[in-house]
Motif scaffolding. Structure first.
Motif, PDB file in Angstrom:
ATOM      1  N   ALA A 144      -4.693   4.244  58.601  1.00 14.92           N
ATOM      2  CA  ALA A 144      -3.825   3.555  57.640  1.00 14.92           C
ATOM      3  C   ALA A 144      -4.272   2.104  57.467  1.00 14.92           C
ATOM      4  CB  ALA A 144      -2.378   3.629  58.105  1.00 14.92           C
ATOM      5  N   SER A 145      -4.805   1.512  58.524  1.00 12.49           N
ATOM      6  CA  SER A 145      -5.315   0.140  58.436  1.00 12.49           C
ATOM      7  C   SER A 145      -6.397   0.051  57.360  1.00 12.49           C
ATOM      8  CB  SER A 145      -5.888  -0.280  59.809  1.00 12.49           C
ATOM      9  OG  SER A 145      -6.821  -1.316  59.682  1.00 12.49           O
ATOM     10  N   ALA A 146      -7.323   1.012  57.387  1.00 17.19           N
ATOM     11  CA  ALA A 146      -8.395   1.005  56.374  1.00 17.19           C
ATOM     12  C   ALA A 146      -7.795   1.099  54.970  1.00 17.19           C
ATOM     13  CB  ALA A 146      -9.351   2.156  56.624  1.00 17.19           C
ATOM     14  N   MET A 147      -6.743   1.909  54.825  1.00 21.58           N
ATOM     15  CA  MET A 147      -6.143   2.090  53.492  1.00 21.58           C
ATOM     16  C   MET A 147      -5.440   0.817  53.023  1.00 21.58           C
ATOM     17  SD  MET A 147      -4.709   5.994  53.631  1.00 21.58           S
ATOM     18  CE  MET A 147      -4.814   6.352  51.869  1.00 21.58           C
ATOM     19  N   VAL A 148      -4.722   0.178  53.940  1.00 18.18           N
ATOM     20  CA  VAL A 148      -3.976  -1.017  53.531  1.00 18.18           C
ATOM     21  C   VAL A 148      -4.940  -2.189  53.286  1.00 18.18           C
ATOM     22  CG1 VAL A 148      -2.137  -2.633  54.159  1.00 18.18           C
ATOM     23  CG2 VAL A 148      -1.876  -0.217  54.668  1.00 18.18           C
ATOM     24  N   GLU A 149      -6.031  -2.248  54.031  1.00 22.28           N
ATOM     25  CA  GLU A 149      -7.037  -3.283  53.763  1.00 22.28           C
ATOM     26  C   GLU A 149      -7.669  -3.050  52.380  1.00 22.28           C
ATOM     27  OE1 GLU A 149      -7.624  -6.025  55.344  1.00 22.28           O
ATOM     28  OE2 GLU A 149      -6.762  -5.720  57.309  1.00 22.28           O
ATOM     29  N   ASP A 150      -7.948  -1.796  52.046  1.00 26.08           N
ATOM     30  CA  ASP A 150      -8.456  -1.475  50.697  1.00 26.08           C
ATOM     31  C   ASP A 150      -7.449  -1.899  49.628  1.00 26.08           C
ATOM     32  OD1 ASP A 150     -10.975  -0.401  51.132  1.00 26.08           O
ATOM     33  OD2 ASP A 150     -10.322   1.687  51.094  1.00 26.08           O
ATOM     34  N   PHE A 151      -6.191  -1.629  49.917  1.00 24.35           N
ATOM     35  CA  PHE A 151      -5.091  -1.968  48.994  1.00 24.35           C
ATOM     36  C   PHE A 151      -5.124  -3.462  48.680  1.00 24.35           C
ATOM     37  CE2 PHE A 151      -0.410  -3.171  49.148  1.00 24.35           C
ATOM     38  CZ  PHE A 151      -0.084  -2.727  47.877  1.00 24.35           C
ATOM     39  N   LEU A 152      -5.208  -4.245  49.736  1.00 22.53           N
ATOM     40  CA  LEU A 152      -5.200  -5.687  49.536  1.00 22.53           C
ATOM     41  C   LEU A 152      -6.440  -6.139  48.761  1.00 22.53           C
ATOM     42  CD1 LEU A 152      -3.358  -8.048  50.293  1.00 22.53           C
ATOM     43  CD2 LEU A 152      -5.211  -8.718  51.805  1.00 22.53           C
ATOM     44  N   TYR A 153      -7.569  -5.562  49.112  1.00 23.83           N
ATOM     45  CA  TYR A 153      -8.815  -5.937  48.422  1.00 23.83           C
ATOM     46  C   TYR A 153      -8.699  -5.622  46.928  1.00 23.83           C
ATOM     47  CZ  TYR A 153     -13.711  -6.298  47.223  1.00 23.83           C
ATOM     48  OH  TYR A 153     -14.888  -6.666  46.616  1.00 23.83           O
ATOM     49  N   ILE A 154      -8.100  -4.483  46.620  1.00 19.44           N
ATOM     50  CA  ILE A 154      -7.930  -4.106  45.208  1.00 19.44           C
ATOM     51  C   ILE A 154      -6.978  -5.072  44.507  1.00 19.44           C
ATOM     52  CG2 ILE A 154      -6.866  -2.337  43.714  1.00 19.44           C
ATOM     53  CD1 ILE A 154      -8.307  -0.247  45.464  1.00 19.44           C
ATOM     54  N   LEU A 155      -5.884  -5.417  45.180  1.00 19.07           N
ATOM     55  CA  LEU A 155      -4.927  -6.367  44.568  1.00 19.07           C
ATOM     56  C   LEU A 155      -5.600  -7.704  44.290  1.00 19.07           C
ATOM     57  CD1 LEU A 155      -1.630  -5.806  46.591  1.00 19.07           C
ATOM     58  CD2 LEU A 155      -2.294  -4.818  44.400  1.00 19.07           C
ATOM     59  N   GLN A 156      -6.502  -8.091  45.194  1.00 21.69           N
ATOM     60  CA  GLN A 156      -7.167  -9.392  45.023  1.00 21.69           C
ATOM     61  C   GLN A 156      -8.315  -9.331  44.008  1.00 21.69           C
ATOM     62  OE1 GLN A 156      -8.064 -10.067  49.167  1.00 21.69           O
ATOM     63  NE2 GLN A 156      -6.222 -11.273  49.510  1.00 21.69           N
ATOM     64  N   SER A 157      -8.781  -8.107  43.708  1.00 17.13           N
ATOM     65  CA  SER A 157      -9.958  -7.986  42.839  1.00 17.13           C
ATOM     66  C   SER A 157      -9.626  -7.585  41.409  1.00 17.13           C
ATOM     67  CB  SER A 157     -10.923  -6.926  43.392  1.00 17.13           C
ATOM     68  OG  SER A 157     -11.165  -7.126  44.745  1.00 17.13           O
ATOM     69  N   TYR A 158      -8.459  -6.961  41.226  1.00 15.59           N
ATOM     70  CA  TYR A 158      -8.095  -6.464  39.892  1.00 15.59           C
ATOM     71  C   TYR A 158      -6.755  -7.061  39.489  1.00 15.59           C
ATOM     72  CZ  TYR A 158     -11.545  -2.786  40.639  1.00 15.59           C
ATOM     73  OH  TYR A 158     -12.703  -2.095  40.894  1.00 15.59           O
ATOM     74  N   PRO A 159      -6.614  -7.349  38.209  1.00 14.70           N
ATOM     75  CA  PRO A 159      -5.286  -7.796  37.788  1.00 14.70           C
ATOM     76  C   PRO A 159      -4.310  -6.634  37.882  1.00 14.70           C
ATOM     77  CG  PRO A 159      -6.785  -7.575  35.912  1.00 14.70           C
ATOM     78  CD  PRO A 159      -7.575  -7.266  37.127  1.00 14.70           C
ATOM     79  N   VAL A 160      -3.158  -6.889  38.470  1.00 11.44           N
ATOM     80  CA  VAL A 160      -2.129  -5.843  38.587  1.00 11.44           C
ATOM     81  C   VAL A 160      -0.918  -6.349  37.832  1.00 11.44           C
ATOM     82  CG1 VAL A 160      -0.535  -4.738  40.205  1.00 11.44           C
ATOM     83  CG2 VAL A 160      -2.940  -4.967  40.797  1.00 11.44           C
ATOM     84  N   LYS A 161      -0.381  -5.519  36.935  1.00  2.00           N
ATOM     85  CA  LYS A 161       0.814  -5.981  36.217  1.00  2.00           C
ATOM     86  C   LYS A 161       1.947  -6.059  37.225  1.00  2.00           C
ATOM     87  CE  LYS A 161       2.202  -1.396  34.560  1.00  2.00           C
ATOM     88  NZ  LYS A 161       1.245  -0.654  35.356  1.00  2.00           N
ATOM     89  N   GLN A 162       2.746  -7.093  37.122  1.00  2.00           N
ATOM     90  CA  GLN A 162       3.825  -7.232  38.079  1.00  2.00           C
ATOM     91  C   GLN A 162       5.155  -6.892  37.421  1.00  2.00           C
ATOM     92  OE1 GLN A 162       3.458 -10.941  40.114  1.00  2.00           O
ATOM     93  NE2 GLN A 162       1.655 -10.234  41.193  1.00  2.00           N
ATOM     94  N   HIS A 163       5.936  -6.085  38.123  1.00  2.00           N
ATOM     95  CA  HIS A 163       7.185  -5.593  37.547  1.00  2.00           C
ATOM     96  C   HIS A 163       8.315  -6.569  37.866  1.00  2.00           C
ATOM     97  CE1 HIS A 163       5.108  -1.714  37.102  1.00  2.00           C
ATOM     98  NE2 HIS A 163       4.483  -2.146  38.159  1.00  2.00           N
ATOM     99  N   ILE A 164       9.093  -6.851  36.859  1.00  2.96           N
ATOM    100  CA  ILE A 164      10.187  -7.828  37.071  1.00  2.96           C
ATOM    101  C   ILE A 164      11.449  -7.075  37.431  1.00  2.96           C
ATOM    102  CG2 ILE A 164      11.553  -9.658  36.022  1.00  2.96           C
ATOM    103  CD1 ILE A 164       9.035 -10.306  34.374  1.00  2.96           C
TER     104      ILE A 164
END
Ligand code: HSE
Length: 323
Positions: A303-323
């Motif tokens: 799960a650590s590998a998955m969550v690290e990937d998650f963070l890397y993706i958030l930092q590398s791609y624009p993610v629309k943020q829900h209000i």
């Protein structure tokens, strides 16, 4: 503003992701720049007895997960399908995906990466050596190197069983049961002990490093289930260890790969790798020999590998943020 994530599959790995999203909530919010909202969990069987977080939407219908409009999906399902179809649909809808599914990714990873192109992030670190960050190291830190050879221990369960037999004198069955209890082995451990799991991981590495895979039928694939008592005794008498080794190298422009048990003398770089650890020894033309070692299975390392990937993706791609 929130970032919406969903988890597909709530077995050992899916629950590990859930746990990290909870325990690291504040840290992740800081790193991601917004809170993470878990908007849904997909399970195969709603009536199966398990502890489900009561505050999260849980369903057995994938369409209902997509209806939540997640930004990112964690896929922790076993087998080619339905994982492949789910991720294809997610990428179609511009949802970033993170997977731990090695069978699916060895078969279809290239297709998914092509489909995703530059617009959608795909994280698959967890497919190959669980908590040992070999794919990120190759992708981000060894881009200029040509890697000529890889020798690796890629199945945590096999390594755990071999270590337990050789250093503690346990029986194969007893060690396998312990590996299952500790969440290292697959629910059906056939792929672990017959070598297929390491084979799939080697094919994922091959695709990443060489942009292709050898024809699968040319790769010798043997597991640890045929090793005899005499072979263990002989190895011990020589001061050697039996380890399950996946290797690939370029010979005359062709990829030569194999997955099989080997007798390693103490001078071999993978000799010290015991327990559930994985290790990848590679040779880069600039960096020279390099070995990366760490947990090769288990709930939190995977799960650590998955969550690290998650963070890397958030930092590398624009993610629309829900209000
Ligand atoms: N069953 C796998 C192993 C889990 O033992 O390596 C990690 O992919």
């Amino acid at each position: 503003m929130t970032i919406k994530a969903a988890i597909l599959g709530f077995g050992t790995v899916g629950q590990g992701v859930y746990q990290i999203l909870q325990t690291k909530r504040d840290h992740l919010t800081k790193l991601a720049g917004a809170p993470i909202e878990l908007c849904g969990i997909l399970v195969e069987n709603l009536s199966k007895e398990r502890e489900l977080p009561y505050s999260v939407f849980v369903t057995d219908q994938y369409e209902q997960i997509l209806a939540q409009q997640p930004d990112v999906i964690f896929e922790a399902i076993v087998g080619e399908e339905p994982g492949f179809s789910y991720l294809t649909k997610a990428i179609d809808q511009h949802i970033h995906v993170i997977t731990a599914n090695k069978v699916m990714f060895a078969n279809h990873g290239n297709h998914l990466l092509t489909q995703a192109g530059e617009r959608v992030g795909i994280g698959y670190e967890a497919t190959t050596a669980a908590g040992t960050p070999i794919l990120g190291t190759i992708t981000r830190l060894l881009q200029v190197n040509s890697i000529t050879k890889v020798e690796a221990i890629l199945n945590g369960t096999s390594n755990y069983i071999l270590s337990s037999i050789q250093s503690e004198g346990r029986s194969f069955q007893d060690a396998l049961e312990e590996a299952q209890k500790r969440g290292f082995a697959e629910a059906d451990p056939t792929n672990d002990i017959k070598g297929y799991d390491a084979f799939y991981k080697l094919m994922i590495l091959s695709q990443l490093i060489y942009r292709k895979q050898p024809s699968w039928e040319t790769v010798l694939c043997e597991g640890i289930d045929q090793i005899t008592a005499d072979q263990f005794i002989n190895a011990q008498q020589q001061g050697s260890k039996i380890r399950h080794i996946a290797s690939i190298e370029v010979v005359n422009g062709k990829l030569n790969a194999s997955v099989k048990p080997q007798v390693l003398p103490p001078s071999h770089g993978l000799y010290p790798v015991d327990g559930v650890d994985n290790a990848i020894h590679l040779i880069g033309d600039l960096v020279g020999p390099l070995t990366l070692r760490g947990a090769g299975a288990g709930q939190l390392p995977t799960a650590s590998a998955m969550v690290e990937d998650f963070l890397y993706i958030l930092q590398s791609y624009p993610v629309k943020q829900h209000i």
